[in-house]
Design a protein around this motif. Structure first.
Motif, mmCIF file in Angstrom:
data_model
loop_
_atom_site.group_PDB
_atom_site.id
_atom_site.type_symbol
_atom_site.label_atom_id
_atom_site.label_comp_id
_atom_site.label_asym_id
_atom_site.label_seq_id
_atom_site.Cartn_x
_atom_site.Cartn_y
_atom_site.Cartn_z
ATOM 1 N N TRP A 65 35.221 -32.099 130.283
ATOM 2 C CA TRP A 65 35.502 -31.895 128.885
ATOM 3 C C TRP A 65 35.004 -30.733 128.055
ATOM 4 O O TRP A 65 35.666 -30.132 127.272
ATOM 5 C CB TRP A 65 35.176 -33.174 127.962
ATOM 6 C CG TRP A 65 35.660 -34.455 128.322
ATOM 7 C CD1 TRP A 65 36.814 -34.504 129.049
ATOM 8 C CD2 TRP A 65 35.468 -35.744 128.086
ATOM 9 N NE1 TRP A 65 37.396 -35.989 129.409
ATOM 10 C CE2 TRP A 65 36.306 -36.655 128.604
ATOM 11 C CE3 TRP A 65 34.346 -36.407 127.479
ATOM 12 C CZ2 TRP A 65 36.093 -38.093 128.685
ATOM 13 C CZ3 TRP A 65 34.321 -37.770 127.344
ATOM 14 C CH2 TRP A 65 35.116 -38.639 127.957
ATOM 15 N N LYS A 69 36.635 -27.628 126.117
ATOM 16 C CA LYS A 69 36.379 -27.326 124.613
ATOM 17 C C LYS A 69 36.441 -25.725 124.537
ATOM 18 O O LYS A 69 36.479 -25.338 123.370
ATOM 19 C CB LYS A 69 34.861 -27.856 124.342
ATOM 20 C CG LYS A 69 34.778 -27.945 122.916
ATOM 21 C CD LYS A 69 33.434 -28.684 122.718
ATOM 22 C CE LYS A 69 33.137 -28.676 121.233
ATOM 23 N NZ LYS A 69 32.053 -29.625 120.908
ATOM 24 N N ARG A 72 39.680 -25.488 123.127
ATOM 25 C CA ARG A 72 40.172 -26.145 121.927
ATOM 26 C C ARG A 72 38.580 -26.498 121.397
ATOM 27 O O ARG A 72 38.202 -27.636 121.408
ATOM 28 C CB ARG A 72 40.666 -27.404 122.381
ATOM 29 C CG ARG A 72 42.028 -27.498 122.398
ATOM 30 C CD ARG A 72 42.669 -28.769 122.282
ATOM 31 N NE ARG A 72 42.428 -29.543 120.844
ATOM 32 C CZ ARG A 72 42.544 -30.808 120.792
ATOM 33 N NH1 ARG A 72 43.106 -31.610 121.627
ATOM 34 N NH2 ARG A 72 42.218 -31.303 119.774
ATOM 35 N N PRO A 73 37.939 -25.492 120.665
ATOM 36 C CA PRO A 73 36.685 -25.656 120.104
ATOM 37 C C PRO A 73 36.608 -26.939 119.103
ATOM 38 O O PRO A 73 35.486 -27.144 118.462
ATOM 39 C CB PRO A 73 36.276 -24.441 119.564
ATOM 40 C CG PRO A 73 37.520 -23.699 119.607
ATOM 41 C CD PRO A 73 38.508 -24.064 120.333
ATOM 42 N N ILE A 75 37.611 -29.826 119.293
ATOM 43 C CA ILE A 75 37.542 -31.146 120.160
ATOM 44 C C ILE A 75 35.868 -31.476 119.826
ATOM 45 O O ILE A 75 35.047 -30.738 119.839
ATOM 46 C CB ILE A 75 37.900 -31.523 121.262
ATOM 47 C CG1 ILE A 75 37.170 -30.601 122.288
ATOM 48 C CG2 ILE A 75 39.363 -31.193 121.255
ATOM 49 C CD1 ILE A 75 37.861 -31.077 123.801
ATOM 50 N N LYS A 76 35.749 -32.882 119.646
ATOM 51 C CA LYS A 76 34.288 -33.549 119.479
ATOM 52 C C LYS A 76 34.146 -34.130 120.835
ATOM 53 O O LYS A 76 34.913 -35.022 121.275
ATOM 54 C CB LYS A 76 34.099 -34.315 118.219
ATOM 55 C CG LYS A 76 34.491 -33.672 116.924
ATOM 56 C CD LYS A 76 33.482 -32.710 116.527
ATOM 57 C CE LYS A 76 33.964 -31.831 115.304
ATOM 58 N NZ LYS A 76 33.158 -30.602 115.060
ATOM 59 N N TYR A 97 28.030 -28.081 124.936
ATOM 60 C CA TYR A 97 29.068 -28.597 123.919
ATOM 61 C C TYR A 97 29.191 -29.769 123.559
ATOM 62 O O TYR A 97 29.815 -30.322 122.857
ATOM 63 C CB TYR A 97 30.301 -28.387 125.149
ATOM 64 C CG TYR A 97 29.978 -29.201 126.327
ATOM 65 C CD1 TYR A 97 30.169 -30.287 126.661
ATOM 66 C CD2 TYR A 97 29.660 -28.148 127.510
ATOM 67 C CE1 TYR A 97 29.802 -31.082 127.787
ATOM 68 C CE2 TYR A 97 29.433 -28.900 128.902
ATOM 69 C CZ TYR A 97 29.460 -30.242 128.911
ATOM 70 O OH TYR A 97 29.080 -30.975 130.099
#
Ligand code: SAH
Ligand code: SF4
Ligand code: F3S
Length: 440
Positions: A65, A69, A72-73, A75-76, A97
């Motif tokens: 994951w 990220k 796709r920065p 996303i949590k 992250y």
């Protein structure tokens, strides 16, 4: 479009039950559930720390994951559960992250955590003080015929190999009213089986200081709920099983004649070194008392191969116990040193990996042999089973079902009988399942 969450759940039923709560809270916040990790906006791994392999699996999932990220920065990424309790905020250093780290004591604070993370905060909250359970909590129950209901959290036993007291804390029983309400709701919603959960269900109620609050009395109350369904409970600690519990199981028609009673080792010296509060003879006594009380009962167990200092002879006592007692099925594991535990510090008497693995192999074979023998006893008999799902196998529609004691049965049926109780005649036994045919 609403945001989507994905929770990867590892470990025991306690974690699975936590996930049902977390999913419910996510949905209350307006998130939708997705089963496709790639389209999730919020990803969480609920971790297990019982063995190092479980922790490694969780951290490698987070690594995947973390890489995603980069593209796709937005996303949590979060971690919760037993491994989070151990590594705490040190995880931020290892995995920069990560956005959210929380433990097993504060899952009900989850809505607040999500809001803070949405506002760009990095949140790490691990506490030993339990955060109170809300009066009304919407669970997102799994799409299965049964429902898990935690009755007691944590453990006071401190077996020397086990990390659970350090990850789940001390014993805390839930109020019986809450449990009964949750069970009533599950049955009203169409569930056909209630499984009461706890690391040591026999301790239920001890911390509530009311002598009437016991597992036996809880079973009696749940048995009064209208409707056709089954009740089970796991896990039992051998010497904490009371005569009253054995009688309650006999009295209550909805309660499965099934006990999961981990023995861990068949040798009294090893049991002492494990800080288990019984020896081989005492285990035999309670086991046989339960065996002889019911016409038919399933008793399952857990065993560890290669506990520090275990000799070949002592290990053989484990194999002989499984055979002599005719244990219906056992979970088997290779000893894994855990942080904070006493056995984890016995490094000078650790058993070499190849010896542990060889012992584990023999443990596994003995378990298979006894499981098959236990299954063979059912052949030719008729049992009521609860149908769990339908699957196609070799071009034929098959139902997966379970006896009241939990044995897995396959039988052909074109009609999808999921959620129904039907009678079947057992035709063939294998180690991990049985085959049957419908009877009218
Ligand atoms: N409360 C239950 C067990 C919870 S942990 C009981 O008292 O029996 C589930 C199982 O994991 C244990 O029964 C044990 O067999 C296994 N286990 C726990 N710690 C382990 C370790 N360090 N290495 C290998 N297996 C372990
Ligand atoms: Fe772990 Fe022992 Fe507690 Fe079970 S009883 S959870 S094995 S410490
Ligand atoms: Fe694992 Fe925690 Fe359950 S360590 S077995 S998830 S209580």
């Amino acid at each position: 479009m609403s945001k989507k969450f994905y929770i990867e759940t590892m470990g025991c039923q306690m974690n699975k039950s936590d996930t049902e709560r977390l999913e419910g809270m996510f949905m209350e916040l307006g998130y939708d559930k997705t089963t496709d990790q790639k389209e999730a906006d919020f990803l969480i791994v609920s971790t297990c720390a019982i063995r190092q392999t479980s922790v490694d699996k969780a951290y490698s999932q987070l690594g995947v994951w973390g890489k995603r990220k980069k593209n796709r920065p937005d996303i949590k990424i979060g971690i919760c559960g037993c491994a989070a309790e151990i590594d705490k905020d040190a995880l931020f250093k290892r995995m920069p992250y990560l956005d959210l780290i929380f433990g097993t004591h504060n899952i009900f604070k989850f809505p607040e955590f999500v809001k803070r993370v949405e506002n760009g905060e990095k949140v790490c909250e691990i506490t030993t003080i339990p955060y109170p359970e809300p009066e009304e909590l919407k669970l997102n129950r799994q799409d299965t015929v049964g429902a898990w209901i935690p009755i007691i959290e944590g453990c006071n036993n401190f077996c020397t190999y086990c990390v659970v007291p350090f990850t789940r804390g001390r014993e805390r029983s839930r109020r019986p009213e809450l449990i009964i309400k949750e069970a009533q709701k599950a049955i009203a919603d169409g569930k056909k089986e209630i499984t009461l959960l706890g690391q040591n269900v026999d301790s239920y109620g001890k911390d509530l200081h009311d002598p009437n609050i016991t597992l036996a009395n809880l079973l009696r109350e749940l048995n009064k709920i209208e409707g056709k369904f089954r009740i089970k409970f796991v896990t039992s600690y051998p010497t904490d099983i009371t005569d009253d519990l054995i009688e309650a199981v006999a009295e209550c028609d909805k309660v499965s004649k099934f006990f999961h009673i981990p023995m861990q080792s068949g040798n009294s010296r090893v049991l002492k070194a494990m800080n288990r509060r019984y020896d081989r003879e005492q285990y035999y006594e309670i086991y046989n008392k339960i065996r002889n009380r019911y016409d038919e009962v399933e008793i399952t167990s857990d065993f560890i191969a290669g506990f520090p200092g275990e000799t070949e002879e002592e290990f053989q006592d484990t194999l002989s116990a499984i055979e002599e007692l005719k244990i219906d099925y056992s979970n088997t594991a290779i000893y894994s040193p855990r942080p904070f535990t006493k056995a984890g510090r016995m490094t000078d008497i650790f058993i070499p990996d190849e010896v542990k693995e060889e012992r584990f192999q023999r443990l596994h074979e003995t378990n298979c042999k006894m499981t098959l023998a236990s299954n063979q006893k059912l052949v030719g008999k008729v049992y009521e089973v609860l149908c769990e799902s339908q699957k196609e196998k070799h071009g034929k529609m098959m139902m997966n079902a379970r006896t009241t004691t939990g044995k897995l049965i396959h039988f052909p049926s074109e009609k999808d009988l999921t959620g129904e109780f039907v009678n079947v005649k057992i035709t063939k036994a294998q180690t991990w399942c049985l085959y049957a045919e419908l009877v009218d």
